[in-house]
Design an enzyme around this catalytic site. Structure first.
Site, mmCIF file in Angstrom:
data_model
loop_
_atom_site.group_PDB
_atom_site.id
_atom_site.type_symbol
_atom_site.label_atom_id
_atom_site.label_comp_id
_atom_site.label_asym_id
_atom_site.label_seq_id
_atom_site.Cartn_x
_atom_site.Cartn_y
_atom_site.Cartn_z
ATOM 1 N N LYS A 143 0.844 -1.202 0.000
ATOM 2 C CA LYS A 143 0.000 0.000 0.000
ATOM 3 C C LYS A 143 0.879 1.253 0.000
ATOM 4 O O LYS A 143 0.605 2.230 -0.701
ATOM 5 C CB LYS A 143 -0.934 -0.011 1.224
ATOM 6 C CG LYS A 143 -2.041 -1.043 1.081
ATOM 7 C CD LYS A 143 -2.816 -1.308 2.374
ATOM 8 C CE LYS A 143 -3.799 -2.459 2.147
ATOM 9 N NZ LYS A 143 -4.532 -2.858 3.355
ATOM 10 N N GLN A 151 -4.780 -1.201 9.468
ATOM 11 C CA GLN A 151 -4.578 -2.546 8.913
ATOM 12 C C GLN A 151 -5.107 -3.599 9.901
ATOM 13 O O GLN A 151 -4.712 -3.623 11.058
ATOM 14 C CB GLN A 151 -3.072 -2.761 8.640
ATOM 15 C CG GLN A 151 -2.751 -4.087 7.976
ATOM 16 C CD GLN A 151 -3.314 -4.190 6.555
ATOM 17 O OE1 GLN A 151 -3.288 -3.234 5.792
ATOM 18 N NE2 GLN A 151 -3.852 -5.356 6.207
ATOM 19 N N ASP A 174 -11.250 2.782 4.000
ATOM 20 C CA ASP A 174 -11.604 1.363 3.873
ATOM 21 C C ASP A 174 -13.125 1.171 3.855
ATOM 22 O O ASP A 174 -13.614 0.083 3.573
ATOM 23 C CB ASP A 174 -11.010 0.563 5.047
ATOM 24 C CG ASP A 174 -9.946 -0.417 4.591
ATOM 25 O OD1 ASP A 174 -9.890 -0.703 3.382
ATOM 26 O OD2 ASP A 174 -9.180 -0.893 5.449
#
Ligand code: NDP
Length: 284
Positions: A52, A96, A119
């Site tokens: 990422k 994460q 997200d």
């Protein structure tokens, strides 16, 4: 059979995004920022975060990665989220997952400002998705649909079966497929499904997100189906999907490889989300 090349498609998309980041940076007189927070040393999470970070840097984003010790407390993590929420240079925050067991993931996800929740896991964003309102969307479902669109494969009016109902993949994907913007007729399968094979054989578009290596065989697939294999499973022989690729490849009309399918699309989608979040935050 068409191999749906997520890796190549994502690379092409990222080039376009780099141009968009340049234009946006000029408009807002700063570089759009993405903050990624990793707690602990889970090897898979470390790989994802590095990927990422690399993609964000290549697209020209201001990439900030926070690597925290595994012993980080809930209070410390929440303090970092609060700091990132308040930082005007941060347009997107990604936490994460999974977090180490002593931390409360849901509380942390809910602490991220919905407008920075790239997200799309905040209840506000999931609620907006359910209601068909604009909002930041989960990256893996969005990336799956963008890959189909890239290949001109349209699920409108077709039968779509989603195997898996997790909050991060199966559930939002099913909502997106059933929305009027996509218009598929959707069945959701899970561990309580009586006859998974029978359900999957109905699918023109089969989306697999169950996390079971090579579980889906050719007798569970309709001739000519499009298979989007979202599963990423680590086995002694390497990474594989939820579908037995070798077994099904001559029966499907199109299929994603694992690796090189939905994984890279998910990362590209994170960049799209960051740009979208930045635009909305700046009323653009
Ligand atoms: P979860 O474990 O949270 O969810 C799995 C889902 O599959 C559950 O809904 C479960 O049902 C269902 N399921 C499990 N076994 C069966 C079975 N035998 N028959 C029918 N349904 C079953 O996983 P995630 O959604 O987080 O991830 C799924 C896969 O996708 C994993 O391999 C993960 O690594 C991968 N993934 C890939 C990403 C990418 O970027 N490509 C991103 C995120 C995940 P129930 O609800 O009843 O338990």
């Amino acid at each position: 059979m068409i191999l749906l090349d997520g890796k190549g498609t994502a690379a092409t998309l990222r080039m376009g995004l780099a141009v968009e980041v340049q234009n946006l940076s000029r408009q807002i007189a700063r570089t759009p920022g993405l903050a990624v927070v990793l707690v602990g040393n889970d090897p898979a999470s470390q790989v994802y975060v590095r990927a990422k970070e690399k993609a964000a840097l290549e697209a020209g984003l201001n990439s900030m990665v926070y690597r925290l010790e595994i012993e980080t407390s809930q209070k410390e993590l929440e303090a970092l989220i609060d700091k990132l929420n308040a930082d005007d240079n941060v347009d997107g925050i990604l936490l994460q997952l999974p977090l180490p067991g002593h931390l409360d993931s849901q509380a942390c996800l809910e602490r991220i400002l919905p407008e920075k929740d790239v997200d799309g896991f905040h209840p506000i964003n999931m609620g907006r998705l359910a209601l068909g309102l604009p909002g930041l969307r989960p990256c893996t479902p969005s990336g799956s649909l963008r890959l189909l669109a890239h290949y001109g494969l349209n699920p409108a009016g077709k039968k779509a079966v989603v195997v898996g109902r997790s909050n991060i993949v199966g559930k939002p994907l099913a909502m997106m497929l059933a929305a009027p913007t996509i218009n598929a007729t959707v069945t959701v399968c899970h561990s309580g499904t009586k006859d998974l094979g029978a359900e999957c054989r109905e699918a023109d578009f089969l989306f697999l997100a169950l996390g079971k290596p090579r579980f889906i065989k050719k007798d569970m697939i309709k001739e000519g189906a499009v298979v989007i294999d979202i599963g990423i499973n680590r086995t002694t022989s390497g990474l594989c999907g939820d579908c037995d690729f070798e077994d099904v490849k001559d029966k499907v009309s199109a299929i994603t490889p694992v690796p090189g399918g939905i994984g890279p699309m998910t990362i590209a989608e994170l960049l799209f989300s960051t740009i979208q979040a930045c635009k909305w935050r700046n009323q653009l």
